[in-house]
Motif scaffolding. Sequence first.
Motif, PDB file in Angstrom:
ATOM      1  N   PRO A  57       0.819  -1.224   0.000  1.00  0.00           N
ATOM      2  CA  PRO A  57       0.000   0.000   0.000  1.00  0.00           C
ATOM      3  C   PRO A  57       0.850   1.269   0.000  1.00  0.00           C
ATOM      4  CG  PRO A  57      -0.827  -1.568   1.626  1.00  0.00           C
ATOM      5  CD  PRO A  57       0.494  -2.089   1.148  1.00  0.00           C
ATOM      6  N   ILE A  58       1.978   1.251   0.723  1.00  0.00           N
ATOM      7  CA  ILE A  58       2.852   2.430   0.793  1.00  0.00           C
ATOM      8  C   ILE A  58       3.451   2.719  -0.582  1.00  0.00           C
ATOM      9  CG2 ILE A  58       4.867   3.470   1.912  1.00  0.00           C
ATOM     10  CD1 ILE A  58       4.455   1.411   4.200  1.00  0.00           C
ATOM     11  N   ILE A  59       3.995   1.675  -1.206  1.00  0.00           N
ATOM     12  CA  ILE A  59       4.620   1.831  -2.524  1.00  0.00           C
ATOM     13  C   ILE A  59       3.583   2.224  -3.571  1.00  0.00           C
ATOM     14  CG2 ILE A  59       5.781   0.572  -4.391  1.00  0.00           C
ATOM     15  CD1 ILE A  59       7.247  -1.014  -2.185  1.00  0.00           C
ATOM     16  N   LEU A  60       2.380   1.648  -3.471  1.00  0.00           N
ATOM     17  CA  LEU A  60       1.319   1.976  -4.415  1.00  0.00           C
ATOM     18  C   LEU A  60       0.894   3.437  -4.292  1.00  0.00           C
ATOM     19  CD1 LEU A  60      -0.918  -1.230  -4.274  1.00  0.00           C
ATOM     20  CD2 LEU A  60       0.408  -0.424  -6.236  1.00  0.00           C
ATOM     21  N   ILE A 109      11.022  12.907   1.768  1.00  0.00           N
ATOM     22  CA  ILE A 109      10.901  13.434   3.137  1.00  0.00           C
ATOM     23  C   ILE A 109       9.657  12.890   3.828  1.00  0.00           C
ATOM     24  CG2 ILE A 109      10.589  15.544   4.498  1.00  0.00           C
ATOM     25  CD1 ILE A 109      12.177  17.001   2.246  1.00  0.00           C
ATOM     26  N   ILE A 110       8.520  12.946   3.131  1.00  0.00           N
ATOM     27  CA  ILE A 110       7.261  12.460   3.705  1.00  0.00           C
ATOM     28  C   ILE A 110       7.339  10.964   4.019  1.00  0.00           C
ATOM     29  CG2 ILE A 110       4.813  12.049   3.215  1.00  0.00           C
ATOM     30  CD1 ILE A 110       4.901  14.652   1.522  1.00  0.00           C
ATOM     31  N   GLY A 111       7.972  10.199   3.118  1.00  0.00           N
ATOM     32  CA  GLY A 111       8.087   8.755   3.310  1.00  0.00           C
ATOM     33  C   GLY A 111       8.797   8.386   4.599  1.00  0.00           C
ATOM     34  N   TRP A 139      14.160   1.722  -0.173  1.00  0.00           N
ATOM     35  CA  TRP A 139      13.248   2.068  -1.264  1.00  0.00           C
ATOM     36  C   TRP A 139      12.971   3.567  -1.316  1.00  0.00           C
ATOM     37  CZ3 TRP A 139       8.801   4.065  -3.201  1.00  0.00           C
ATOM     38  CH2 TRP A 139       8.304   3.531  -4.386  1.00  0.00           C
ATOM     39  N   PHE A 140      12.845   4.215  -0.152  1.00  0.00           N
ATOM     40  CA  PHE A 140      12.562   5.651  -0.109  1.00  0.00           C
ATOM     41  C   PHE A 140      13.631   6.467  -0.832  1.00  0.00           C
ATOM     42  CE2 PHE A 140       9.892   5.057   3.929  1.00  0.00           C
ATOM     43  CZ  PHE A 140       8.706   5.091   3.209  1.00  0.00           C
ATOM     44  N   PHE A 141      14.900   6.043  -0.723  1.00  0.00           N
ATOM     45  CA  PHE A 141      15.975   6.772  -1.394  1.00  0.00           C
ATOM     46  C   PHE A 141      15.853   6.691  -2.919  1.00  0.00           C
ATOM     47  CE2 PHE A 141      18.352   6.387   2.713  1.00  0.00           C
ATOM     48  CZ  PHE A 141      18.640   7.738   2.856  1.00  0.00           C
ATOM     49  N   GLY A 142      15.135   5.689  -3.391  1.00  0.00           N
ATOM     50  CA  GLY A 142      14.983   5.526  -4.842  1.00  0.00           C
ATOM     51  C   GLY A 142      13.790   6.249  -5.432  1.00  0.00           C
ATOM     52  N   ILE A 143      13.026   6.991  -4.618  1.00  0.00           N
ATOM     53  CA  ILE A 143      11.817   7.665  -5.110  1.00  0.00           C
ATOM     54  C   ILE A 143      12.083   8.583  -6.299  1.00  0.00           C
ATOM     55  CG2 ILE A 143      10.068   9.395  -4.501  1.00  0.00           C
ATOM     56  CD1 ILE A 143       9.859   8.067  -1.755  1.00  0.00           C
ATOM     57  N   PRO A 144      13.160   9.420  -6.294  1.00  0.00           N
ATOM     58  CA  PRO A 144      13.410  10.270  -7.473  1.00  0.00           C
ATOM     59  C   PRO A 144      13.566   9.470  -8.761  1.00  0.00           C
ATOM     60  CG  PRO A 144      14.734  11.008  -5.621  1.00  0.00           C
ATOM     61  CD  PRO A 144      14.130   9.697  -5.213  1.00  0.00           C
ATOM     62  N   PHE A 145      14.072   8.234  -8.630  1.00  0.00           N
ATOM     63  CA  PHE A 145      14.275   7.401  -9.812  1.00  0.00           C
ATOM     64  C   PHE A 145      12.999   6.653 -10.215  1.00  0.00           C
ATOM     65  CE2 PHE A 145      18.336   7.718  -7.521  1.00  0.00           C
ATOM     66  CZ  PHE A 145      19.029   8.458  -8.471  1.00  0.00           C
ATOM     67  N   VAL A 146      11.907   6.921  -9.495  1.00  0.00           N
ATOM     68  CA  VAL A 146      10.578   6.470  -9.893  1.00  0.00           C
ATOM     69  C   VAL A 146       9.818   7.638 -10.519  1.00  0.00           C
ATOM     70  CG1 VAL A 146       8.350   5.588  -9.084  1.00  0.00           C
ATOM     71  CG2 VAL A 146      10.461   4.696  -8.093  1.00  0.00           C
TER      72      VAL A 146
END
Length: 450
Positions: A57-60, A109-111, A139-146
């Motif tokens: 749910p978090i990733i979605l 940041i929010i994550g 996974w949070f560190f990879g958010i910009p690459f999503v």
Amino acid sequence: MSEIVDFTEGNVKKQLLKLILPMVVGVLGISIFNLVDTFFIAKLGTKELAAVTFTFPIILVLNGISLGISTGITANVAKVIGLKNQEKLKTLVFHSMIIAIIISIMLVIIGFLSLDLILNLLGAEEALIPIIKEYMNVWFFGIPFVVIPLASNGIIRAIGDTKTPAKVMIIAAVVNIFLDIIFIFGFWFIPALGVQGAAIATVISRIVVFFVSNYVLIFKLKILTFKGNLKNEFKINSKNILSIGLVDAMSKIIIPLGVGVVTGIIATYGTEYVAGYGVATKLENLIMMIAVAISIVVVPYCGQNIGTKNIERIRLVRKHTMKFNLVIQTALYGVVFITAPYLIRMFDSNEITVEIATNYLRIVGAVYVFKAFFLTDCSMLNVMKRPLEVVIMNLMQIYFLFIPLNLILEKQFGINGIFLAVSLSIIITFILSNFRVKRRLDIVEEEFKR
């Protein structure tokens, strides 16, 4: 610059098929991307599989925000392409990437700040929380690459190129498979990192997508330059993108919130039940990949035809996509109904896990065709500047349909009642979206005639 495809003329059916087929390959890449992680993590044990299920749910939610921004960018770029103004297009692309960067930083940041609160709300067992954090903290560190590659690929699709994003995602999926094996189980000097290794593999694979997609924009298409004036039209472009993107993101966030609600309810039954639901939803993503591809393709196609006030072509798009979805989803359901238990055992042989996942796919899978119709309707409403209606319908599906139905059906049928409630809520929501799209097309047509 590569040739921009014109969707305002030509055979609608042939053009859709030409767009959809490579798009399916791309979505398949994403589905494999996610499914491979689940497959290898399942080899670590049911506990690890259940732990990663709580991350879904978090990733979605984060992916939903990213996809919403991408939809806003795609819709606006498609409209500008319809105007055939190259300078305006380059400015919009530049501003789109700035917006994607800002959004990605905010999400990181929010994550990190909200993870503990979210896990408590989902009802994650105390024993699973350390495993969940191992995965999510990477996974949070990879958010910009999503976020940024989704924006880039959205721009590429808007010009009519669905092949490049497809190739990129397939490459990323292959890279992810090899990196999963290395980082999860260890290889040579790299130790076995378990679920944390799966997250590392995912982030590295996303970095590959980041570099390739932006290379295409900068060097192949030559529409992303960093010499533009940030202030010039930035406020207008931001408003146009975010007016669609943020509201579309809200609708896409509601869907994983619904997954979170279902996960929380199923968590009361036990870890094996959560694991079964996790495997089933991952396979669901694979089953729905063609429907997702169709809903993505609809955005640039309808966007260009809105720009030229051609409503009849948009009606033809809806007619053909409904036929495609009906045939494809009916065939897929037949296959899944028969093979579900065997597919589940490839991930986890626990009998409870197999039973729950099988029941979910057989009960909810029966209405995937209506879910496919609804996805396309949502895309069309977004392009027609009615994203808020999509949000309202998704909210209704969860809070005004699923939850009340679940209260009744779970008492009668146990955990299968939860799945029946999901199915009925999907059917009713499509009936509503069908009415709204038809009505909106009539209204827009009347506006264009004035």
